[in-house]
Design a protein around this motif. Structure first.
Motif, PDB file in Angstrom:
ATOM      1  N   SER A   1       0.828  -1.197   0.000  1.00 14.46           N
ATOM      2  CA  SER A   1       0.000   0.000   0.000  1.00 14.46           C
ATOM      3  C   SER A   1       0.867   1.253   0.000  1.00 14.46           C
ATOM      4  N   PRO A   2       0.733   2.102  -1.007  1.00  9.81           N
ATOM      5  CA  PRO A   2       1.532   3.340  -1.031  1.00  9.81           C
ATOM      6  C   PRO A   2       1.311   4.206   0.201  1.00  9.81           C
ATOM      7  N   SER A   3       0.104   4.170   0.772  1.00 11.27           N
ATOM      8  CA  SER A   3      -0.175   5.007   1.940  1.00 11.27           C
ATOM      9  C   SER A   3       0.640   4.586   3.151  1.00 11.27           C
TER      10      SER A   3
ATOM     11  N   ARG B   1       7.533  11.143   6.641  1.00 15.60           N
ATOM     12  CA  ARG B   1       6.564  11.323   5.554  1.00 15.60           C
ATOM     13  C   ARG B   1       5.129  11.279   6.078  1.00 15.60           C
ATOM     14  N   LYS B   2       4.975  10.798   7.303  1.00 16.71           N
ATOM     15  CA  LYS B   2       3.648  10.653   7.894  1.00 16.71           C
ATOM     16  C   LYS B   2       3.297  11.874   8.728  1.00 16.71           C
ATOM     17  N   LYS B   3       2.013  12.007   9.001  1.00 18.24           N
ATOM     18  CA  LYS B   3       1.577  13.061   9.905  1.00 18.24           C
ATOM     19  C   LYS B   3       1.925  12.669  11.335  1.00 18.24           C
ATOM     20  N   GLY B   4       2.102  13.654  12.174  1.00 18.56           N
ATOM     21  CA  GLY B   4       2.393  13.365  13.570  1.00 18.56           C
ATOM     22  C   GLY B   4       3.743  13.896  13.993  1.00 18.56           C
TER      23      GLY B   4
ATOM     24  N   THR C   1       6.851  -2.135  16.258  1.00 17.70           N
ATOM     25  CA  THR C   1       5.447  -2.479  16.019  1.00 17.70           C
ATOM     26  C   THR C   1       4.878  -1.903  14.728  1.00 17.70           C
ATOM     27  N   TYR C   2       5.564  -0.934  14.129  1.00 21.30           N
ATOM     28  CA  TYR C   2       4.989  -0.276  12.951  1.00 21.30           C
ATOM     29  C   TYR C   2       5.881  -0.438  11.726  1.00 21.30           C
ATOM     30  N   TRP C   3       7.097   0.165  11.768  1.00 26.87           N
ATOM     31  CA  TRP C   3       7.924   0.193  10.563  1.00 26.87           C
ATOM     32  C   TRP C   3       8.285  -1.211  10.066  1.00 26.87           C
ATOM     33  N   ARG C   4       8.826  -2.037  10.939  1.00 27.28           N
ATOM     34  CA  ARG C   4       9.298  -3.342  10.467  1.00 27.28           C
ATOM     35  C   ARG C   4       8.137  -4.264  10.089  1.00 27.28           C
ATOM     36  N   THR C   5       6.948  -4.044  10.686  1.00 28.49           N
ATOM     37  CA  THR C   5       5.804  -4.874  10.303  1.00 28.49           C
ATOM     38  C   THR C   5       5.239  -4.459   8.948  1.00 28.49           C
ATOM     39  N   HIS C   6       5.543  -3.217   8.502  1.00 36.14           N
ATOM     40  CA  HIS C   6       5.169  -2.819   7.156  1.00 36.14           C
ATOM     41  C   HIS C   6       6.252  -3.164   6.143  1.00 36.14           C
TER      42      HIS C   6
END
Length: 373
Positions: free
Chosen positions: A69-71, A321-324, A341-346
């Motif tokens: 997913s590009p998002s 690149r994300k909001k926050g 929990t976020y970057w490596r799981t994507h």
């Protein structure tokens, strides 16, 4: 085996990157072949058996998070090498959570080789469907697609399942079978979510009844033998525990799970969940397990928690690149949590692949029946 020609290009893009990828791929091979690198019982897998053209089927299921997913950010070339290495270890893999753009499957196919192919559903629309696709990837040297395929519509069920189950027929050696892959609704974050229970009950009962019907007609010689007589249901069921009604719904419909997979953690989070399952109906004619089965915790081999410093430039670029809150403004604890929990799981997934080995050679049994009937 996958193609490794891109490793030289990775080395030229960033000094040392190709070397890192090559070392990690060797570690993955060791993990597959010897079960090494798994420090706890929850992480344990049996070594994955060698492929055999005649005697076994190595079947896997993997929910690959937001693939692709590009998002959320496309997979890096490094991550795609690891994903390809895992996929190529098996003969046939059911994949959940594929997104709209099929370019990622084409990327994957270039890595795992032209002898691999896939069949994939249309995207599921609606908020609950999340625009996801389901797919089967298979090694055409070993697996034959029989031509049977469809997205299941349950008669009289009304709204249908949030993500339409995907069914297809295959043959490996003497073994002709039907796979149905699902991504069951998660809903509320509770163990016995009513809608989740209902979805599992509905699809499990439907397949069980259909198999019994075909088996009965075949026994009466009213139809020829069919792949429907050997039904395997696999995918992401969002089951929390074997104590939950979600799991009981699967078992009560007549399905069975390999003993080595019962209660095994298939998610990357801190809480132990057995989200993913491979189940087959107990009285199928020829679904014969060898007893070998397991779960692959790749985060003990690639993108380990201790590797944050190695990947921090990529993590920072991704986060910014994300909001926050900008990455560098996060506390050290939050940076580590973001990576874990976020970057490596994507890059990989928040689910682990789950697999079983099934028998495919029934020639001796056939000859014994003919010789001594």
């Amino acid at each position: 085996m996958p193609m490794y020609t891109n490793i030289d290009r990775l080395e030229s893009q960033e000094n040392g990157k190709g070397t890192r990828v090559a070392k990690n791929l060797l570690k993955l091979k060791m993990l597959f072949e010897e079960g090494k690198g798994l420090p706890t019982d929850d992480d344990y897998i049996s070594p994955i058996p060698k492929k055999s053209l005649e005697d076994n089927l190595l079947l896997a299921s993997w929910n690959i998070r937001e693939f692709d997913s590009p998002s959320f950010g496309l997979r890096s070339d490094e991550a795609m090498h690891y994903i390809a290495e895992i996929i190529s270890r098996f003969d046939l893999v059911a994949v959940q959570e594929i997104r709209r753009d099929l370019a990622v499957l084409k990327r994957l196919k270039r890595l795992i080789g032209s002898h691999w192919d896939y069949i994939v559903t249309d995207e599921t629309f609606g908020r609950k469907g999340n625009k996801e696709r389901l797919a089967f990837l298979f090694d055409t040297r070993k697996i034959k697609f029989t031509g049977l395929t469809g997205e299941i519509v349950i008669p009289g069920y009304g709204e249908q399942l949030a993500r339409t189950p995907f069914l297809a027929g295959f043959q490996a050696g003497w073994f002709k079978f039907t796979l149905c892959t699902v991504h069951i609704l998660y809903g509320k974050s509770i163990a016995n979510e009513p809608n989740r229970i209902q979805e599992i009950k509905t699809i499990a009962k439907h397949l069980s009844q259909k198999m019994k019907e075909y088996k009965k007609l075949s026994d009466k010689k009213l139809i020829s033998k069919s792949e429907y007589e050997n039904v395997i249901l696999l995918g992401d069921f969002n089951i929390f525990s074997i104590e939950d009604d979600t799991y009981k719904a699967l078992i009560e419909a007549g399905f069975d799970v390999s003993e080595k997979l019962i209660g095994k953690k298939t998610n990357s989070g801190k809480k132990k969940m057995m989200f993913d399952q491979i189940a087959y109906i107990k009285d199928s004619r020829n679904v014969k397990s060898t007893g070998n089965a397991g779960v692959i915790n790749f985060f003990n081999t690639v993108y380990k928690e201790a590797d944050l410093k190695i990947y921090e430039p990529e993590v920072k670029a991704y986060a910014d690149r994300k909001k926050g809150i900008p990455y560098l403004d996060k506390t050290e604890a939050k940076r580590r949590s973001y990576y874990r929990t976020y970057w490596r799981t994507h890059m990989m997934s928040d689910h682990y692949p789950i697999w079983v080995e099934l028998k495919t050679n029934f020639s001796t049994e056939y000859l014994e029946r003919r010789a001594f009937k």
